[in-house]
Every structure is written in structure tokens, then in C-alpha cells.
Design a protein around this motif. Structure first.
Motif, PDB file in Angstrom:
ATOM      1  N   LEU A  34      20.500  -4.083  29.196  1.00  0.00           N
ATOM      2  CA  LEU A  34      20.273  -4.967  28.055  1.00  0.00           C
ATOM      3  C   LEU A  34      19.622  -4.231  26.887  1.00  0.00           C
ATOM      4  O   LEU A  34      18.773  -3.365  27.074  1.00  0.00           O
ATOM      5  N   PHE A  35      20.007  -4.633  25.690  1.00  0.00           N
ATOM      6  CA  PHE A  35      19.338  -4.196  24.456  1.00  0.00           C
ATOM      7  C   PHE A  35      19.493  -5.308  23.437  1.00  0.00           C
ATOM      8  O   PHE A  35      20.298  -6.237  23.613  1.00  0.00           O
ATOM      9  N   GLY A  36      18.704  -5.247  22.375  1.00  0.00           N
ATOM     10  CA  GLY A  36      18.673  -6.351  21.424  1.00  0.00           C
ATOM     11  C   GLY A  36      19.227  -6.011  20.057  1.00  0.00           C
ATOM     12  O   GLY A  36      19.213  -4.860  19.621  1.00  0.00           O
ATOM     13  N   VAL A  37      19.718  -7.038  19.377  1.00  0.00           N
ATOM     14  CA  VAL A  37      20.081  -6.976  17.965  1.00  0.00           C
ATOM     15  C   VAL A  37      19.437  -8.190  17.308  1.00  0.00           C
ATOM     16  O   VAL A  37      19.651  -9.328  17.749  1.00  0.00           O
ATOM     17  N   ILE A  50      26.765  -6.053  28.333  1.00  0.00           N
ATOM     18  CA  ILE A  50      28.144  -5.584  28.392  1.00  0.00           C
ATOM     19  C   ILE A  50      28.729  -5.954  29.751  1.00  0.00           C
ATOM     20  O   ILE A  50      28.218  -5.550  30.792  1.00  0.00           O
ATOM     21  N   MET A  51      29.805  -6.711  29.741  1.00  0.00           N
ATOM     22  CA  MET A  51      30.456  -7.152  30.970  1.00  0.00           C
ATOM     23  C   MET A  51      31.825  -6.493  31.094  1.00  0.00           C
ATOM     24  O   MET A  51      32.540  -6.363  30.097  1.00  0.00           O
ATOM     25  N   THR A 170      16.366   2.544  27.893  1.00  0.00           N
ATOM     26  CA  THR A 170      15.587   2.457  29.129  1.00  0.00           C
ATOM     27  C   THR A 170      14.099   2.491  28.816  1.00  0.00           C
ATOM     28  O   THR A 170      13.620   3.401  28.140  1.00  0.00           O
ATOM     29  N   THR A 171      13.387   1.478  29.263  1.00  0.00           N
ATOM     30  CA  THR A 171      11.931   1.458  29.085  1.00  0.00           C
ATOM     31  C   THR A 171      11.281   1.301  30.450  1.00  0.00           C
ATOM     32  O   THR A 171      11.891   0.812  31.395  1.00  0.00           O
ATOM     33  N   ILE A 176      10.192  -5.136  27.800  1.00  0.00           N
ATOM     34  CA  ILE A 176      10.216  -4.336  26.575  1.00  0.00           C
ATOM     35  C   ILE A 176      11.667  -3.884  26.367  1.00  0.00           C
ATOM     36  O   ILE A 176      12.253  -3.276  27.254  1.00  0.00           O
ATOM     37  N   PHE A 177      12.221  -4.198  25.211  1.00  0.00           N
ATOM     38  CA  PHE A 177      13.634  -3.920  24.968  1.00  0.00           C
ATOM     39  C   PHE A 177      13.830  -3.086  23.707  1.00  0.00           C
ATOM     40  O   PHE A 177      13.078  -3.230  22.727  1.00  0.00           O
TER      41      PHE A 177
END
Length: 340
Positions: A34-37, A50-51, A170-171, A176-177
Motif C-alpha cells: 500500500l501507498f497513498g495519494v 494493486i490487484m 516500505t516502512t 506509516i505510509f
């Protein structure tokens, strides 16, 4: 379809989707990467998933805010379970998926035809949907088109940077993203990297109006209290309904049982809007009809507890949170089985 969506907005969305599809990030990205926009208009963060790595569904799913993130976590928790609840009703997201032509609705095809777009092959046809808790997946609104376009564009850049090294997203800290954020400069958007902690999320019931206080006061003057115990549950009925041309939704099933006998005292299907006020008014009406206030009402979920809380405080009955209500489960399963 939202008639306020301009052809230019649709074209930008399809272009972003095709570019994302051609990158094919599911070759190296997984559904837990996961990551954010961040939406530059609302400030809400869309958490991008992403699938496609399992070659079943090819898509970008953008989970909206911490409520959306909660829905994603539920999916992850139940991924390996053989018997899953209807998790669709908890999803809050925007999805761009890549389907076969036969999977699209006439509304999707009409937009493509108007834009002069043609696609060929399996998993090549872009389809866009809005997921909202309690509702059937539906067509996009203008604000959805704008943000999903940006999310596809930014996600395309992020996944290319992650192709050889996922350290970017990666955190080592929970919640935390990595988030792409933008600011306005010279009339355009300038995007930059950041790392942000997701806010906590709590399911809150809506405030949809005052309940029947007059009826409650009348009850307190005219009826007594007994040592009886009730069971109360409120859950999404799995058969969607549609009113006129509105978006289809999963209504609520409202059930009250006598704990000692297992006999249903009240069962009703409630609309998704106004269900909190309606539930409270029905409890008041049931007490008035039976001419007694129960000593205790058992519940097994937080939503049911929060609905009863102001009534219990003013009418003097206890709300007991329990792990299971076997009699309620049996009735619930019977209702669901009647649909199949």
C-alpha cells in the motif's frame, strides 16, 4: 452516469487507466503493497492497492481515507477464511479495473462510444466504480473522476519506482505510509514524496434526527420495569434494494428477541438512511406495546450498542455486550437462507 462529467474529464481518466494497464504493475506489486495519494481538493488520502498478481482481478483500488483503509484490513483478515462475511458492505474506495467486454454495463460502453474509444482482448476494457459502505458498487461522480485520474497517474509513477526496489514504500512502523502529495504552483500541481501516519478510525453511527422523546416520557409514566432480557441486533440484509433510480443499497435488518423464549418480538427491514432514528423509535414503540421496560438488552456489536445507549440511560435498562447470541444467530441465518 453523472451528466456533469465532461468528455475531457472522461478522456483524461481513460488515458490514465490505459497507461496504468500497460505498465502492468501486478507483475511485481502485491495487494499488501500500500501507498497513498492525497486528493489535492479534499485533502483525503487514497490508499492505493494493486490487484492482479494472482491473475484473477486486474485493478487499482484506491481506498478512501481511514475508513477505506479499515475496509482493506478487513479484506486482508478474511482472505484465507473459507466462510467470509459480506465484506462488500464495508468498502469505501474508487476502483479502476480491467475487464472483458462482457463484464461492462451499457453505461460504460456508451461513454467509450461517445469518446471513440475501442479496446480488444481479455482484461483490456477499463471499468470504473465507486464503492461506498452499505451500497452496491456504482458509477463515478465528477469528483470521483477527477481524483481517480490523479491517483492512476501518481500510482503509475510510484510502481515504476518500486519495480526494482520497494524500499520507497516500505516502512518499519505500523500505519506509516508513503504518500504522494501536491501543492499548487504557477497554476499547476507539483507532486512530492512524504511519509504520513494514518489517522485512527472508529465506526460511528449517523446522527439522523431526534428519536421519540415524547413517547419515551409517556412510557416512563405509564409502564413498569420487569426482569426480562431482550436480544437486539441490526445488520445489513444481504439482498440489495433500489428505490426509483437511486443507487441500490443493502438495507438493515432490525431484530428484537425475547432472550428466555427465543421468540421474535419485532423484525423489520429498514432503509439505509434514517435507520438510527427508526431503530430507536421502534424500541420505544415496542416497550409501549408490551407495557414493560426490559431489565437488560443484549447486543454483540458496537453499532447496536450505540443505538441503544441514549435509550438505556434515560429508561433505565442495562445494555450487555456479549460474544454470541445463539438464538439471534439462528434467526439471522434463517433470514439469509430464505434468499437462496
Amino acid at each position: 452516469m453523472d451528466k456533469e462529467i465532461s468528455p475531457e474529464s472522461w478522456r483524461a481518466l481513460y488515458e490514465a487507466a490505459v497507461n496504468f494497464r500497460d505498465i502492468a504493475p501486478w507483475r511485481w506489486m502485491y495487494d499488501d503493497d500500500l501507498f497513498g495519494v492525497q486528493d489535492p481538493v479534499s485533502g483525503e488520502i487514497g490508499y492505493c492497492c494493486i490487484m492482479g498478481n494472482l491473475k484473477q482481478v486486474f485493478a487499482l483500488n484506491v481506498y478512501l481515507g481511514t475508513e477505506g483503509l479499515f475496509g482493506h484490513k478487513l479484506l486482508q483478515c478474511y482472505a484465507q477464511e473459507e466462510k467470509q462475511p459480506n465484506l462488500l458492505i464495508f468498502q469505501k474506495s474508487l476502483m479502476a479495473s480491467f475487464e472483458d467486454r462482457g463484464d461492462l454495463e451499457k453505461e460504460d460502453l456508451a461513454v467509450m462510444k461517445a469518446l471513440g474509444l475501442k479496446f480488444r482482448g481479455r482484461n483490456s476494457w477499463p471499468m470504473f466504480r465507486n464503492y461506498r459502505p452499505g451500497y452496491i458498487p456504482w458509477f463515478l461522480e465528477a469528483r470521483d473522476v477527477a481524483f481517480l485520474t490523479l491517483a492512476l497517474e501518481q500510482a503509475g509513477e510510484v510502481v515504476l519506482r518500486c519495480r526494482d526496489n520497494k524500499n520507497l514504500i516500505t516502512t518499519n512502523e505500523e500505519d506509516i505510509f508513503f504518500v504522494r502529495r501536491a501543492h499548487q504552483e504557477n497554476g499547476g500541481l507539483i507532486w512530492h514524496d512524504s511519509y504520513q501516519q494514518a489517522a485512527s478510525f472508529e465506526i460511528a453511527i449517523p446522527d439522523d434526527g431526534p428519536f421519540n422523546e415524547v413517547g419515551m416520557q409517556r412510557i416512563l409514566k405509564s409502564v413498569g420495569k420487569r426482569s426480562k432480557v431482550w436480544e437486539f441486533d441490526l445488520f445489513h440484509y444481504p439482498q440489495p434494494i433500489r428505490e426509483k433510480q437511486e443507487r441500490p443499497y443493502f438495507p438493515y435488518a432490525f431484530i428484537v428477541l425475547d432472550h428466555e423464549t427465543g421468540r421474535p418480538l419485532d423484525v423489520e427491514i429498514l432503509a439505509i438512511t434514517g435507520y438510527v432514528k427508526r431503530s430507536r423509535d421502534k424500541i420505544i414503540a415496542l416497550i409501549e406495546r408490551l407495557k414493560y421496560i426490559p431489565a437488560e438488552i443484549q447486543v454483540c456489536n458496537g453499532r447496536a450498542h450505540d443505538i441503544l445507549a441514549p435509550l438505556g440511560e434515560k429508561m433505565g435498562f442495562t445494555i450487555a455486550s456479549v460474544q454470541r447470541m445463539p438464538q439471534m444467530e439462528e434467526l439471522r441465518e434463517g433470514l439469509i437462507a430464505s434468499l437462496t
